[in-house]
Write a protein that holds these residues in place. Structure first.
Motif, short mmCIF file in Angstrom:
data_model
loop_
_atom_site.label_atom_id
_atom_site.label_comp_id
_atom_site.label_asym_id
_atom_site.label_seq_id
_atom_site.Cartn_x
_atom_site.Cartn_y
_atom_site.Cartn_z
N ASN A 223 -16.89 7.15 -13.74
CA ASN A 223 -16.26 7.09 -12.42
C ASN A 223 -15.41 5.83 -12.25
O ASN A 223 -15.36 5.24 -11.17
N LEU A 224 -14.73 5.44 -13.33
CA LEU A 224 -13.90 4.23 -13.28
C LEU A 224 -12.42 4.56 -13.07
O LEU A 224 -11.67 3.71 -12.58
N THR A 225 -12.00 5.73 -13.45
CA THR A 225 -10.58 6.10 -13.28
C THR A 225 -10.47 7.50 -12.69
O THR A 225 -11.41 8.29 -12.74
N ILE B 236 7.79 9.98 -4.79
CA ILE B 236 8.82 8.94 -4.78
C ILE B 236 8.24 7.60 -4.36
O ILE B 236 8.45 6.57 -5.03
N PHE B 237 7.48 7.57 -3.27
CA PHE B 237 7.01 6.30 -2.72
C PHE B 237 5.68 5.84 -3.30
O PHE B 237 5.17 4.79 -2.90
N SER B 238 5.10 6.60 -4.22
CA SER B 238 3.82 6.18 -4.82
C SER B 238 3.99 5.02 -5.79
O SER B 238 3.02 4.35 -6.14
N THR B 239 5.22 4.75 -6.21
CA THR B 239 5.51 3.64 -7.12
C THR B 239 6.51 2.69 -6.45
O THR B 239 7.71 2.93 -6.49
N PRO B 240 6.02 1.62 -5.81
CA PRO B 240 6.94 0.69 -5.14
C PRO B 240 7.77 -0.08 -6.16
O PRO B 240 7.27 -0.40 -7.26
N PRO B 241 9.02 -0.40 -5.86
CA PRO B 241 9.85 -1.16 -6.82
C PRO B 241 9.28 -2.54 -7.13
O PRO B 241 9.53 -3.09 -8.20
N GLN B 242 8.50 -3.09 -6.18
CA GLN B 242 7.90 -4.41 -6.42
C GLN B 242 6.89 -4.39 -7.56
O GLN B 242 6.53 -5.43 -8.11
N ALA B 243 6.42 -3.19 -7.94
CA ALA B 243 5.46 -3.08 -9.05
C ALA B 243 6.08 -3.56 -10.36
O ALA B 243 5.35 -3.88 -11.30
N LYS C 151 0.84 -1.20 0.00
CA LYS C 151 0.00 0.00 0.00
C LYS C 151 0.87 1.24 0.00
O LYS C 151 1.80 1.38 0.78
N ARG C 152 0.59 2.18 -0.93
CA ARG C 152 1.41 3.37 -1.06
C ARG C 152 0.53 4.62 -1.15
O ARG C 152 -0.63 4.54 -1.56
N PRO C 153 1.08 5.78 -0.78
CA PRO C 153 0.33 7.03 -0.93
C PRO C 153 0.14 7.39 -2.40
O PRO C 153 0.79 6.83 -3.28
N SER D 239 -1.83 6.12 -6.54
CA SER D 239 -0.51 5.50 -6.63
C SER D 239 -0.42 4.71 -7.93
O SER D 239 -1.42 4.52 -8.64
N ALA D 240 0.78 4.22 -8.24
CA ALA D 240 0.98 3.46 -9.49
C ALA D 240 0.12 2.20 -9.50
O ALA D 240 -0.49 1.85 -10.52
N LEU D 241 0.04 1.49 -8.37
CA LEU D 241 -0.74 0.26 -8.30
C LEU D 241 -2.23 0.54 -8.39
O LEU D 241 -2.98 -0.21 -9.02
N GLU D 242 -2.66 1.64 -7.77
CA GLU D 242 -4.07 2.03 -7.86
C GLU D 242 -4.45 2.37 -9.30
O GLU D 242 -5.56 2.07 -9.75
N GLU D 243 -3.53 2.99 -10.02
CA GLU D 243 -3.79 3.34 -11.41
C GLU D 243 -3.97 2.09 -12.26
O GLU D 243 -4.87 2.02 -13.11
N VAL D 244 -3.14 1.06 -12.04
CA VAL D 244 -3.30 -0.21 -12.76
C VAL D 244 -4.65 -0.82 -12.43
O VAL D 244 -5.37 -1.31 -13.32
#
Length: 533
Positions: free
Chosen positions: A327-329, A206-213, A197-199, A336-341
């Motif tokens: 209201n889908l995106t 910086i932290f909105s995209t975790p390297p694990q993504a 979970k990221r902001p 965050s990057a993961l939320e966008e996916v």
């Protein structure tokens, strides 16, 4: 006429009741199309993640990383170039070497390249994306081979009463593949969200995209190898089609044995009648005889598929507006990057489930009742109407009536699939003689992919500026291309209810095929009206 002149093995295939081997052929060929659609469309769900991971610019700290337009087009569109090339190569090989021999090669190529796409390596962002594009080109090459081979195999296995529905059912698995591309991406991104979970980007760039993504997009791409692997054994166990074995290889004994086994009946070999068939159908593709019999048909199937794919692959022109309207995106900076996916995958899943998927199966249900010709005409016409309305009233619909905007957008998808997106796949598998069937289907499909490339690399440029006036003009242009498709549909005849040999003239009835087809179409429409009364 066809029933008197046809070989026993061909008559048996045309009149066979629907049985288990038909279902198995649909599943085997359909799973190939499921894989094709998944592999082609899953990149859409993760392309923005790739931009965030590899193209974040520290000099612009307030802007999420994203692809430059030309890189985005290359990543999402390079597989189309591979698909076009693969259609031409494997379509030709399908006629020269046999459907079954080439069928396994396409599947192996798809499995290897799906896995390698996920393993894309490199020491820089550019090298990773370059490797990804390399493997996606060859993935598309394998996918391209599936188009003519799956359609041809299914048409040559089916009986004449349900042939259109069976071919359409194979193609309808494309809709299932698109749904799963969204579903798999959505499930995996939800799992990663729980673990990492990221902001939002606005809160912490910086932290909105975790390297694990970086693992997420790789797993999504590699998943495409699984359905192909599951069907490989059954694809290799399928016998060569009886029509190819008899009419191209000239082995009536083997054809009778193979088809007799799957139909569970005893068939005559008929070597003498086979030699008459072969002698009457030796003309090559580039000949005046082919042009006289099928020239207009080939022009019709190529132009309609080309025009359809310009519109079909351009329909995401308005996705950046329609997804927020539903209201889908959300804006990239608000997630965050993961939320966008997750949001993009969910949007892709919902649009495919409600707009794309039903149209495919409406075609399966009604193609033998309404006919290919009528479904294609109505589909092109309705797409023209809805795209014209979207173009003329684009600003109003986007700002003032978002629900109607969403409905019209969904209807264009529905009538594309309950229309020319399905029928342009079916008709080339029925119109042409056995010795050229795979090649002619490949030419038609490659023409379609040329239209898709124009959509991806030319029409999509209208969205770069985000100017409503340019998008309006693009939508009006697409309405015009659909009307052209409507007009060119008149070059292809109705094929329902007739054997492949009768349609193509292989049974000796092709001396004036175009006129005969027109008379049959009028007769069938007249009989339909009498039955209705």
């Amino acid at each position: 006429m066809a029933s008197n002149n046809n070989l026993a093995v061909l008559q048996a295939l045309d009149t066979a009741r629907t049985q288990w081997y038909h279902v198995k052929a649909i599943v085997i060929a359909g799973m190939g199309f499921f894989t094709d659609a998944y592999d082609l469309f899953c990149i859409t769900a993760v392309s923005k993640l790739l931009g965030r991971l590899y193209f974040y610019n520290p000099d612009k700290p307030s802007t999420p990383g994203k692809f430059q337009p030309n890189i985005n087009n290359l990543v999402t569109g390079v597989a189309l170039f591979g698909t076009l090339s693969g259609q031409l190569v494997f379509g030709w090989l399908g006629d020269k070497l046999g459907r079954k021999k080439v069928y396994g090669i396409t599947l192996i190529l798809m499995v290897i390249c799906a896995i390698c796409s996920g393993l894309s390596f490199g020491s820089t962002s550019e090298s990773v994306i370059g490797t990804l594009c390399f493997f996606r080109f060859w993935l598309g090459f394998g996918i391209g081979g599936d188009y003519p081979l799956s359609a041809t195999i299914m048409s040559e296995y089916a009986n004449k009463k349900t042939r259109g529905a069976f071919i359409a059912a194979v193609f309808a698995m494309q809709g299932v593949g698109i749904i799963f591309a969204g579903l798999v991406s959505m499930i995996l991104s939800a799992i990663f969200l729980k673990l990492y979970k990221r902001p939002s980007f606005k809160e912490d760039p910086i932290f909105s995209t975790p390297p694990q993504a970086d693992y997420l997009w790789r797993i999504v791409l590699m998943f495409g190898a699984l359905p192909a692997l599951l069907t490989f054994y059954w694809r290799m166990k399928m016998p060569e089609t009886g029509r190819y074995t008899a009419l191209i290889e000239g082995n009536a004994k083997q054809a009778a044995a193979d088809m007799g086994r799957v139909l569970d009946i005893k068939l005559e070999e008929e070597e003498d009648k086979l030699s008459q068939f072969k002698a009457a159908n030796q003309y090559p593709l580039l000949s005046s005889e082919f042009y006289r019999r099928h020239g207009l048909h080939l022009i019709g199937t190529m132009t309609t598929w080309f025009l359809l794919d310009i519109a079909f692959y351009s329909q995401n022109l308005t996705q950046k507006d329609i997804f927020p309207a539903m209201n889908l995106t959300k804006k990239a900076a608000d997630v965050s990057a993961l939320e966008e996916v997750y949001d993009n995958s969910r949007a892709m899943f919902i649009v495919a489930l409600l707009g794309t998927f039903p149209g495919y199966w409406f075609t399966v249900l009604f193609i033998e009742k309404i006919g290919r010709f009528t479904i294609q005409l109505v589909g092109f016409f309705m797409m023209s109407i809805f795209m014209l309305i979207l173009g003329l009233k684009y600003q109003y619909l986007k700002d003032e009536n978002k629900s109607l905007f969403a409905v019209l957008y969904g209807l264009t998808f529905f009538f594309a699939n309950f229309g020319p997106n399905s029928t342009t796949f079916v008709l080339p598998a029925e119109l042409f003689p056995t010795r050229l069937r795979s090649t002619c289907h490949a030419l038609s499909a490659a023409s379609g992919k040329a239209g898709a490339i124009i959509a991806a690399f030319v029409v999509q440029k209208f969205t770069l500026s985000g100017e409503a006036s340019k998008i309006r003009r693009a939508l009006i242009f697409l309405a015009f291309t659909n009307m052209l498709g409507f007009c060119f549909t008149f070059l292809v005849p109705e094929t329902r209810g007739r054997s492949l040999e009768e349609i193509s003239g292989e049974d000796g009835g092709g001396q004036n095929e175009t006129q005969m087809a027109a008379r049959r179409s009028v007769t069938m429409q007249g009989s339909d009206r009498l039955e209705a009364n």
